[in-house]
Every structure is written in C-alpha cells, then in structure tokens.
Design a protein around this motif. Structure first.
Motif, PDB file in Angstrom:
ATOM      1  N   GLY A  72      -3.203 -40.134 -24.977  1.00  0.00           N
ATOM      2  CA  GLY A  72      -3.530 -38.702 -25.004  1.00  0.00           C
ATOM      3  C   GLY A  72      -2.801 -37.990 -26.127  1.00  0.00           C
ATOM      4  O   GLY A  72      -1.891 -38.540 -26.746  1.00  0.00           O
ATOM      5  N   GLY A  73      -3.225 -36.751 -26.385  1.00  0.00           N
ATOM      6  CA  GLY A  73      -2.630 -35.960 -27.450  1.00  0.00           C
ATOM      7  C   GLY A  73      -1.685 -34.909 -26.907  1.00  0.00           C
ATOM      8  O   GLY A  73      -1.817 -34.489 -25.746  1.00  0.00           O
ATOM      9  N   LEU A  74      -0.760 -34.490 -27.754  1.00  0.00           N
ATOM     10  CA  LEU A  74       0.159 -33.425 -27.326  1.00  0.00           C
ATOM     11  C   LEU A  74      -0.593 -32.123 -27.061  1.00  0.00           C
ATOM     12  O   LEU A  74      -0.125 -31.279 -26.312  1.00  0.00           O
ATOM     13  N   GLU A  75      -1.770 -31.989 -27.687  1.00  0.00           N
ATOM     14  CA  GLU A  75      -2.520 -30.740 -27.569  1.00  0.00           C
ATOM     15  C   GLU A  75      -3.160 -30.598 -26.189  1.00  0.00           C
ATOM     16  O   GLU A  75      -3.596 -29.510 -25.808  1.00  0.00           O
ATOM     17  N   GLY A 104       4.413 -38.757 -27.976  1.00  0.00           N
ATOM     18  CA  GLY A 104       4.311 -39.417 -29.280  1.00  0.00           C
ATOM     19  C   GLY A 104       5.312 -40.564 -29.275  1.00  0.00           C
ATOM     20  O   GLY A 104       6.150 -40.680 -30.164  1.00  0.00           O
ATOM     21  N   CYS A 105       5.180 -41.421 -28.265  1.00  0.00           N
ATOM     22  CA  CYS A 105       6.249 -42.417 -28.006  1.00  0.00           C
ATOM     23  C   CYS A 105       6.231 -43.579 -28.994  1.00  0.00           C
ATOM     24  O   CYS A 105       7.184 -44.350 -29.066  1.00  0.00           O
ATOM     25  N   GLY A 106       5.135 -43.701 -29.782  1.00  0.00           N
ATOM     26  CA  GLY A 106       5.088 -44.792 -30.750  1.00  0.00           C
ATOM     27  C   GLY A 106       5.258 -46.133 -30.058  1.00  0.00           C
ATOM     28  O   GLY A 106       4.669 -46.390 -28.995  1.00  0.00           O
ATOM     29  N   MET A 143      10.100 -37.016 -30.497  1.00  0.00           N
ATOM     30  CA  MET A 143      10.916 -37.615 -31.555  1.00  0.00           C
ATOM     31  C   MET A 143      10.024 -38.011 -32.730  1.00  0.00           C
ATOM     32  O   MET A 143       9.162 -38.874 -32.602  1.00  0.00           O
ATOM     33  N   LEU A 144      10.212 -37.344 -33.852  1.00  0.00           N
ATOM     34  CA  LEU A 144       9.467 -37.638 -35.090  1.00  0.00           C
ATOM     35  C   LEU A 144       7.958 -37.518 -34.887  1.00  0.00           C
ATOM     36  O   LEU A 144       7.200 -38.313 -35.445  1.00  0.00           O
ATOM     37  N   VAL A 145       7.526 -36.566 -34.103  1.00  0.00           N
ATOM     38  CA  VAL A 145       6.090 -36.418 -33.875  1.00  0.00           C
ATOM     39  C   VAL A 145       5.581 -35.029 -34.262  1.00  0.00           C
ATOM     40  O   VAL A 145       4.472 -34.894 -34.755  1.00  0.00           O
ATOM     41  N   HIS A 163       3.525 -34.163 -37.306  1.00  0.00           N
ATOM     42  CA  HIS A 163       2.146 -34.657 -37.412  1.00  0.00           C
ATOM     43  C   HIS A 163       1.146 -33.731 -36.734  1.00  0.00           C
ATOM     44  O   HIS A 163      -0.056 -33.944 -36.854  1.00  0.00           O
ATOM     45  N   VAL A 164       1.632 -32.746 -35.990  1.00  0.00           N
ATOM     46  CA  VAL A 164       0.742 -31.985 -35.113  1.00  0.00           C
ATOM     47  C   VAL A 164       0.239 -30.730 -35.817  1.00  0.00           C
ATOM     48  O   VAL A 164       1.023 -29.862 -36.209  1.00  0.00           O
ATOM     49  N   MET A 191      -0.263 -48.180 -30.560  1.00  0.00           N
ATOM     50  CA  MET A 191       1.150 -47.851 -30.325  1.00  0.00           C
ATOM     51  C   MET A 191       1.503 -48.098 -28.859  1.00  0.00           C
ATOM     52  O   MET A 191       2.558 -48.657 -28.537  1.00  0.00           O
ATOM     53  N   ASP A 250       0.916 -41.300 -26.135  1.00  0.00           N
ATOM     54  CA  ASP A 250       0.619 -41.404 -27.569  1.00  0.00           C
ATOM     55  C   ASP A 250      -0.893 -41.372 -27.734  1.00  0.00           C
ATOM     56  O   ASP A 250      -1.629 -41.788 -26.843  1.00  0.00           O
ATOM     57  N   ARG A 251      -1.335 -40.878 -28.894  1.00  0.00           N
ATOM     58  CA  ARG A 251      -2.794 -40.807 -29.100  1.00  0.00           C
ATOM     59  C   ARG A 251      -3.347 -42.111 -29.679  1.00  0.00           C
ATOM     60  O   ARG A 251      -4.554 -42.240 -29.844  1.00  0.00           O
ATOM     61  N   GLU A 252      -2.464 -43.054 -30.001  1.00  0.00           N
ATOM     62  CA  GLU A 252      -2.924 -44.331 -30.577  1.00  0.00           C
ATOM     63  C   GLU A 252      -2.747 -45.450 -29.563  1.00  0.00           C
ATOM     64  O   GLU A 252      -1.614 -45.769 -29.153  1.00  0.00           O
TER      65      GLU A 252
END
Ligand SMILES: C[S@@+](CC[C@H](N)C(=O)[O-])C[C@H]1O[C@@H](n2cnc3c(N)ncnc32)[C@H](O)[C@@H]1O
Length: 308
Positions: A199-202, A154-156, A217-219, A222-223, A180, A175-177
């Motif tokens: 990709g997603g953390l899942e 989720g590196c933004g 960090m700050l992700v 959201h999960v 970003m 990151d999934r976006e």
C-alpha cells in the motif's frame, strides 16, 4: 618494476605518507590512527597492510589490539623518505595531523594507571575487534516499552522491521512495491508479530488509531502528496502517538530527482514543520545526525512528529 619505482608508487599515495609521518613519531593503534586521519577504518587498514608488506612499518600485539610503528625506511630508501617527509611536513595537512595526534597523546597521559586508563584511546577499536558493531542497536532497543504497536511506512527490505520485531508487540511493514515486501519477508523470517502490507502512504491499509508509533525512514522525499501522506500518518496514530522521520536535510543535489526519483530535496525544520502542521501533527524535535565517515549522501536528520 625496479625497487625505486615500487617505492615511488608506494609513497605516491598521500594517505601512506600521512601514515608514515605519524608512525615515525609514535606507536599507535588503528583506532587512534583513524581518529587522526579521519578516514574509514577499512581505508586505514588497507594502507597499513601495504606499508607492512613493504617493510616500512611493523605491528606489535597488545592484548588483542595491534600497535603500529614505523621501522627505519627499507635499506636504500632513506633519502627518498627524507625528501617525501620534508615535502609533506610543509603542508597544512601535516600540521592538522600533528595537532590531532598531540591531542590524542595528551589524552593518553591523563590516566596511565588502569587497563582502561591506558586503553581508552583505543577502546572503540578493541570493542569492535572483540564484539563487532552490531549489538548496540538491539541492546538500546530493549529500552522500548514492549507493548507498542508500530508500523514502518515505506519499509523497503525490512531492515528496521527486523530490529523492531523482537522488542514490540506488533509490527506492520507497509510498502508500495511488492518486491520490497518480498525481500522484507525473507529478512524477518517467521516472526509471528510482523505483518507486511502492500500500500501507499497516501492511503494506508491500517485502521484508525491502531498505532503507538510510526517510522518513516528515507521515504518522505519520494512522496508527491506529502500533506495527504502525513494526514494518513496522523489518522493511524493514537492521540499522543509519535511518528519518527529519518530523511535528508535540505540539499541541492538536483540530479537525485532524475537518478533516484526524489520528489523533495531533503527537508529543513521549517519545511517539515509546515507539512506536519498542515496534517495536524506537531514537530516535537528535529536533530541532525552525525554523518558516517564513509557516507556520500547529504546529512540525515531524525525528527519526531506527535499527534496531539
Ligand atoms: C529509499 S527506500 C527506504 C527503505 C527503508 N525505509 C530503509 O530505510 O531502508 C524507500 C522505500 O519507500 C517505498 N515508497 C516510496 N514511496 C512510497 C509511498 N508513497 N508509499 C509507500 N511506500 C513508498 C519504496 O518502495 C521503497 O521501498
């Protein structure tokens, strides 16, 4: 506007009255004033400037630092100042400011003999003035062992990636976006040891046990499938590897769900331990971070989850 209206509007701002009450009593540096008023330096500087322009205070240079003190009130404003000051002195805020100022003056007197003996109360402000605030983090990161493979999940826009790239062997940003990742690519430029992955953390696009450490960090707030995501974090860490989690402490700002898509309202140590253990990770530490004076959000914590 008349001179009186100008003065009334200048003194209608409580911060300026607090400043004048301090600077009437003592000549102070910006760092000292910030510590007494417990306000951001930018706010203090803005009000100091307004008071200086209106000739209520003056600045004297000591080295590269500035020292401020109140001059006599501008001619004709003496009675107004007496009224405002007497009114302010009766408040709890005035007592609080005075006691913090007492502490700072007492500390000043401890060691008047050397430059740093005199400067220690103002050193933080002078340090920033001379060198800025940006160098401490890269310097501390040089303590990191240089052989590490790490991923920012989720590196933004890649803020942490840019700090990690110079000190790690391999850095992966996930990151999934795509937007970003594009911003992160701009930020890290052509650092040869950084890979960006969509990709997603899942379902992390990283092979098993590839990482010494991961950063979330700050992700995590959201999960939705937190246990699945943490099991993925465990899968990509080598045994003994660590995931560093920075997120909000448990809070009750329900509107964040609607306005920012948060799935979890922060995490208490017990929340995080429960999710970590469900994924086969150990909560090794959880530390609440000191909030920045200007921060509006809930306090943050930094926690370490270890793969046994
Ligand atoms: C609040 S931002 C934080 C970005 C960065 N870590 C930082 O500290 O500035 C959250 C980021 O996580 C990403 N994200 C949210 N849920 C995710 C998920 N399930 N998998 C991968 N990335 C995710 C978002 O696209 C966003 O870039």
């Amino acid at each position: 506007m008349s001179e009186l209206s100008d003065r009334l509007s200048l003194l209608a701002e409580p911060v300026r009255v607090r400043l004048l009450a301090l600077l009437e009593r003592e000549e102070l540096g910006v760092g000292e004033i910030v510590r007494v008023l417990q306000l951001p330096q930018s706010t203090v500087s803005r009000h100091l400037k307004a008071l200086k322009v209106a000739n209520w205070i003056e600045r004297r240079a000591e080295g590269t630092a500035g020292l401020f003190r109140m001059t006599a009130p501008p001619s004709g404003a003496e009675r107004l100042w007496d009224l405002v000051r007497d009114d302010f002195r009766a408040t709890a805020q005035a007592a609080e400011d005075a006691s913090r100022l007492d502490a700072i003056l007492a500390a000043r007197e401890e060691d008047p003999s050397t430059f740093f003996g005199r400067m220690h109360a103002r050193w933080d402000a002078l340090r920033t003035e001379l060198f800025g605030d940006e160098f401490t983090t890269p310097a501390l990161l040089s303590l990191v062992a240089p052989r590490l493979a790490v991923a920012d999940l989720g590196c933004g826009t890649g803020r942490a990636l840019a700090e990690l790239a110079p000190v790690c062997k391999r850095v992966i940003g996930v990151d999934r976006e795509q937007a970003m990742l594009d911003a992160a690519a701009m930020r890290v430029g052509n650092a040869g040891n950084v890979e960006l992955m969509l990709g997603g953390l899942e379902a992390l696009p990283i092979r098993e046990q590839a990482l010494d450490a991961a950063l979330c960090m700050l992700v995590l707030h959201h999960v939705v499938e937190l246990d699945t995501a943490l099991a993925e974090v465990r899968r990509v860490l080598r045994p003994g590897g660590r995931a560093v989690v920075v997120d909000m402490c448990a809070h009750d700002r329900e509107d964040y769900r609607r306005t920012m898509g948060h799935q979890h309202l922060g995490f208490s140590p017990a929340d995080l331990r429960g999710h970590a253990e469900a994924a086969g990770l150990i909560l090794s530490s959880y530390r609440v971070l000191p909030p920045a004076a200007e921060a509006l959000g809930p306090p943050l914590f930094v926690a370490v989850l270890t793969r046994p």
